[in-house]
Scaffold this motif. Structure first.
Motif, PDB file in Angstrom:
ATOM      1  N   ASP A 136       0.873  -1.262   0.037  1.00  0.00           N
ATOM      2  CA  ASP A 136      -0.023   0.036  -0.180  1.00  0.00           C
ATOM      3  C   ASP A 136       0.809   1.336  -0.025  1.00  0.00           C
ATOM      4  O   ASP A 136       0.545   2.107  -0.648  1.00  0.00           O
ATOM      5  N   ILE A 137       2.046   1.221   0.950  1.00  0.00           N
ATOM      6  CA  ILE A 137       2.987   2.254   0.958  1.00  0.00           C
ATOM      7  C   ILE A 137       3.470   2.657  -0.313  1.00  0.00           C
ATOM      8  O   ILE A 137       3.662   3.681  -0.929  1.00  0.00           O
ATOM      9  N   ILE A 138       4.075   1.569  -1.047  1.00  0.00           N
ATOM     10  CA  ILE A 138       4.804   1.665  -2.167  1.00  0.00           C
ATOM     11  C   ILE A 138       3.947   2.117  -3.194  1.00  0.00           C
ATOM     12  O   ILE A 138       4.421   2.969  -4.310  1.00  0.00           O
TER      13      ILE A 138
ATOM     14  N   PHE B 266      -0.752  -2.819  -6.520  1.00  0.00           N
ATOM     15  CA  PHE B 266       0.048  -2.222  -7.558  1.00  0.00           C
ATOM     16  C   PHE B 266      -0.727  -2.081  -8.773  1.00  0.00           C
ATOM     17  O   PHE B 266      -0.529  -1.198  -9.698  1.00  0.00           O
ATOM     18  N   ALA B 267      -1.673  -2.969  -9.155  1.00  0.00           N
ATOM     19  CA  ALA B 267      -2.506  -2.908 -10.410  1.00  0.00           C
ATOM     20  C   ALA B 267      -3.267  -1.619 -10.458  1.00  0.00           C
ATOM     21  O   ALA B 267      -3.019  -0.659 -11.701  1.00  0.00           O
ATOM     22  N   ASP B 268      -3.847  -0.938  -9.516  1.00  0.00           N
ATOM     23  CA  ASP B 268      -4.291   0.151  -9.363  1.00  0.00           C
ATOM     24  C   ASP B 268      -3.279   1.275  -9.598  1.00  0.00           C
ATOM     25  O   ASP B 268      -3.877   2.391 -10.427  1.00  0.00           O
ATOM     26  N   ALA B 269      -2.334   1.249  -8.860  1.00  0.00           N
ATOM     27  CA  ALA B 269      -1.183   2.417  -9.092  1.00  0.00           C
ATOM     28  C   ALA B 269      -0.731   2.359 -10.576  1.00  0.00           C
ATOM     29  O   ALA B 269      -0.268   3.549 -11.001  1.00  0.00           O
ATOM     30  N   LEU B 270      -0.608   1.353 -11.146  1.00  0.00           N
ATOM     31  CA  LEU B 270       0.232   1.295 -12.389  1.00  0.00           C
ATOM     32  C   LEU B 270      -0.705   1.321 -13.767  1.00  0.00           C
ATOM     33  O   LEU B 270      -0.046   1.173 -14.681  1.00  0.00           O
ATOM     34  N   LYS B 271      -1.876   1.436 -13.504  1.00  0.00           N
ATOM     35  CA  LYS B 271      -2.603   1.225 -14.764  1.00  0.00           C
ATOM     36  C   LYS B 271      -2.386   2.919 -15.410  1.00  0.00           C
ATOM     37  O   LYS B 271      -2.427   3.827 -14.676  1.00  0.00           O
ATOM     38  N   GLY B 272      -2.135   2.772 -16.643  1.00  0.00           N
ATOM     39  CA  GLY B 272      -1.760   3.972 -17.281  1.00  0.00           C
ATOM     40  C   GLY B 272      -0.359   4.556 -17.004  1.00  0.00           C
ATOM     41  O   GLY B 272       0.069   5.585 -17.639  1.00  0.00           O
ATOM     42  N   ASP B 273       0.391   3.862 -16.277  1.00  0.00           N
ATOM     43  CA  ASP B 273       1.547   4.477 -16.027  1.00  0.00           C
ATOM     44  C   ASP B 273       2.490   4.041 -17.102  1.00  0.00           C
ATOM     45  O   ASP B 273       2.626   3.266 -17.661  1.00  0.00           O
TER      46      ASP B 273
ATOM     47  N   LEU C 254      -3.649  -8.060 -12.113  1.00  0.00           N
ATOM     48  CA  LEU C 254      -2.510  -7.903 -12.794  1.00  0.00           C
ATOM     49  C   LEU C 254      -2.787  -7.864 -14.392  1.00  0.00           C
ATOM     50  O   LEU C 254      -2.023  -7.234 -15.061  1.00  0.00           O
ATOM     51  N   GLY C 255      -3.944  -8.819 -14.618  1.00  0.00           N
ATOM     52  CA  GLY C 255      -4.078  -8.680 -16.197  1.00  0.00           C
ATOM     53  C   GLY C 255      -4.743  -7.496 -16.424  1.00  0.00           C
ATOM     54  O   GLY C 255      -4.581  -6.962 -17.650  1.00  0.00           O
ATOM     55  N   HIS C 256      -5.488  -6.884 -15.566  1.00  0.00           N
ATOM     56  CA  HIS C 256      -6.373  -5.692 -16.142  1.00  0.00           C
ATOM     57  C   HIS C 256      -4.998  -4.632 -15.926  1.00  0.00           C
ATOM     58  O   HIS C 256      -5.172  -3.533 -17.015  1.00  0.00           O
ATOM     59  N   MET C 257      -4.089  -4.496 -15.265  1.00  0.00           N
ATOM     60  CA  MET C 257      -2.888  -3.562 -15.355  1.00  0.00           C
ATOM     61  C   MET C 257      -2.274  -3.687 -16.689  1.00  0.00           C
ATOM     62  O   MET C 257      -2.154  -2.918 -17.361  1.00  0.00           O
ATOM     63  N   LEU C 258      -1.971  -4.968 -17.244  1.00  0.00           N
ATOM     64  CA  LEU C 258      -1.423  -5.168 -18.563  1.00  0.00           C
ATOM     65  C   LEU C 258      -2.180  -4.604 -19.456  1.00  0.00           C
ATOM     66  O   LEU C 258      -1.427  -3.914 -20.420  1.00  0.00           O
ATOM     67  N   ALA C 259      -3.476  -4.650 -19.477  1.00  0.00           N
ATOM     68  CA  ALA C 259      -4.232  -4.234 -20.629  1.00  0.00           C
ATOM     69  C   ALA C 259      -4.264  -2.596 -20.619  1.00  0.00           C
ATOM     70  O   ALA C 259      -4.418  -2.081 -21.583  1.00  0.00           O
TER      71      ALA C 259
END
Length: 468
Positions: free
Chosen positions: A169-171, A199-206, A227-232
């Motif tokens: 959560d912190i990272i 991680f997925a929420d933080a990296l979406k669109g990153d 993680l699949g949603h993040m990759l997409a």
């Protein structure tokens, strides 16, 4: 000023903060001027992980102003003295370099806080290695706060610090405002499916993070979906390591679905996840559509001959994948042949390296590999082979060399046996002639050579095939 001298300027911390962070200990902190400063390999000063005990600032504005007049070494030593951390000589030696490797130093929360204080305004270090340091939640918070001002560190390794969900959560909150860290290693931190969502929420669109290592964690079905949603939706990650998790079934399928539409990922490591037939089929479908992946690591899964056939449905149409790792799967020579034929028949294939080093192949595989190499670019295949297979493969060369020494060709040898000029010779006559000529072939090599000449097992060798 000698960095090891006592200085009157200290890191500004309130008395209340000092009381919270300092733990009773029989171990005294070396004075700043001591020449006996050594690395401590045990976790330094354990701090509580509760929100109430954590001070939100590493130091006050007053402390920052005074710190600017000190060298980096002095700042670090003063911080250690003030908060009760043991100085680490390796930190003092490398503060002015680009790489700071502190893996396995046992810094603990207090040691990490002292490091964070000195790194707030350090503009030299670009790679920070902190694997296995017992950071705990408090240490992680200090580091993330440090990144609010540090703009030089681009690569960060926090593997094996047991950060769990609180650390994730912190990272993740730091990643939402990250503009500098391109490589993040978080292997072995007991992250579960809830952490995967962070991680997925933080990296979406990153678009900043290029390399992310989340191997050796505890992601299962739900984590795989996140993680699949993040990759997409991610537009930056080029290297993703998800090895040694529990991604299978719906979690694995979700990751593969994300891979279908991802346009930046170049390397995907999925070894030791338990992938079987269903997961291989999903990967095959992803490889049909993905146009960026160049390395796929599937070592140590449950991919058998049927599963590799499903994977090959995607390889048959893929034109970007260069490296495929499939060792330590229950593949046999049959699956290896299927894989090699698929690569050979795909005229647009970019595959350059295949790792099936745990598979024992037969003579047909080796011959097909040589044929593939002759017709296309060099293909590096790592495989295993039994000694008798190697001996069999040498039989044809032994036969040719023997005839060459007698200034004969294979065609001449068969002509001498074909009295009626039918362009055919029985396998019985050929076997007898080889033995009488004392060609140095053992019985196994001879039978293999006969099988090569009589591929349909008709007991007859049509030697016109050697006329060309």
């Amino acid at each position: 000023m000698d960095p090891y001298e006592e200085d009157s300027v200290v890191i500004q911390l309130s008395e209340e903060q000092e009381e919270e962070e300092r733990q009773p200990s029989d171990q005294s902190v070396p004075p700043t001027g001591s020449q006996d400063q050594t690395d401590d390999t045990s976790t330094q000063g354990q701090e509580g992980d509760s929100e109430a005990e954590w001070d939100t600032d590493l130091e006050t504005d007053s402390g920052t102003n005074r710190k600017q007049s000190l060298s980096q070494a002095e700042v670090y030593l003063q911080a250690c003295q003030r908060i009760g951390a043991i100085p680490v000589s390796s930190i003092l030696r490398h503060l002015g370099e680009t790489d700071l490797n502190l893996n396995h130093y046992g810094l603990g929360p207090l040691g990490t806080k002292a490091l964070a204080i000195v790194l707030q305004n350090n503009n030299h270090i670009t790679n920070l290695e902190l694997e296995d340091n017992g950071l705990q939640t408090a240490g992680t918070r200090y580091l993330m706060e440090m990144f609010q001002t540090n703009i030089s560190i681009q690569s960060l390794n926090l593997s094996n610090n047991q950060l769990r969900l609180e650390g994730a959560d912190i990272i993740s909150k730091m990643l939402l405002d990250n503009y500098y860290i391109k490589s993040l290693k978080l292997s072995g931190n007991d992250f579960d499916d809830s952490a995967a969502k962070c991680f997925a929420d933080a990296l979406k669109g990153d678009y900043v993070v290029k390399e992310l290592d989340l191997s050796h964690n505890k992601f299962c079905d739900a984590g795989g979906v996140h993680l699949g949603h993040m990759l997409a939706s991610n537009v930056g990650i080029e290297v993703l390591n998800l090895s040694w998790n529990h991604l299978r079934m719906s979690g694995a399928v979700a990751v593969c679905a994300g891979l279908k539409v991802n346009s930046t990922l170049k390397q995907l490591q999925l070894s030791w996840n338990g992938f079987g037939r269903m997961e291989s089929e999903a990967l095959g479908q992803a490889l049909r559509q993905n146009s960026t992946l160049v390395l796929l690591d599937l070592r140590g899964n449950r991919i058998d001959d049927d599963a590799v056939t499903l994977l090959c449905q995607g390889l048959a149409n893929n034109d970007t994948l260069r490296v495929l790792k499939l060792s330590h799967n229950p593949l046999t020579n049959i699956g290896a042949l299927t894989l090699l034929k698929t690569v050979k028949n795909n005229t647009q294939s970019a595959v350059e390296e295949i790792d099936i080093c745990s598979v024992f192949v037969c003579e047909a595989f080796v011959e097909l590999l040589e044929e593939t190499r002759q017709k296309g670019p060099a293909l590096d295949v790592q495989y295993s082979i039994m000694s008798f297979v190697t001996r069999n493969l040498s039989a044809l060369q032994i036969f040719k060399k023997f005839l060459e020494e007698r200034n004969e060709s294979i065609l001449d040898f068969f002509h001498a046996l074909d009295k009626e000029e039918t362009m055919k010779v029985s396998t019985h006559d050929f076997r007898k002639a080889v033995k009488e000529a004392k060609i140095p072939l053992d019985s196994q090599q001879l039978e293999w050579l006969i099988g090569k000449f009589d591929k349909d097992y008709t007991a007859t060798i049509v030697y016109s095939q050697f006329a060309d």
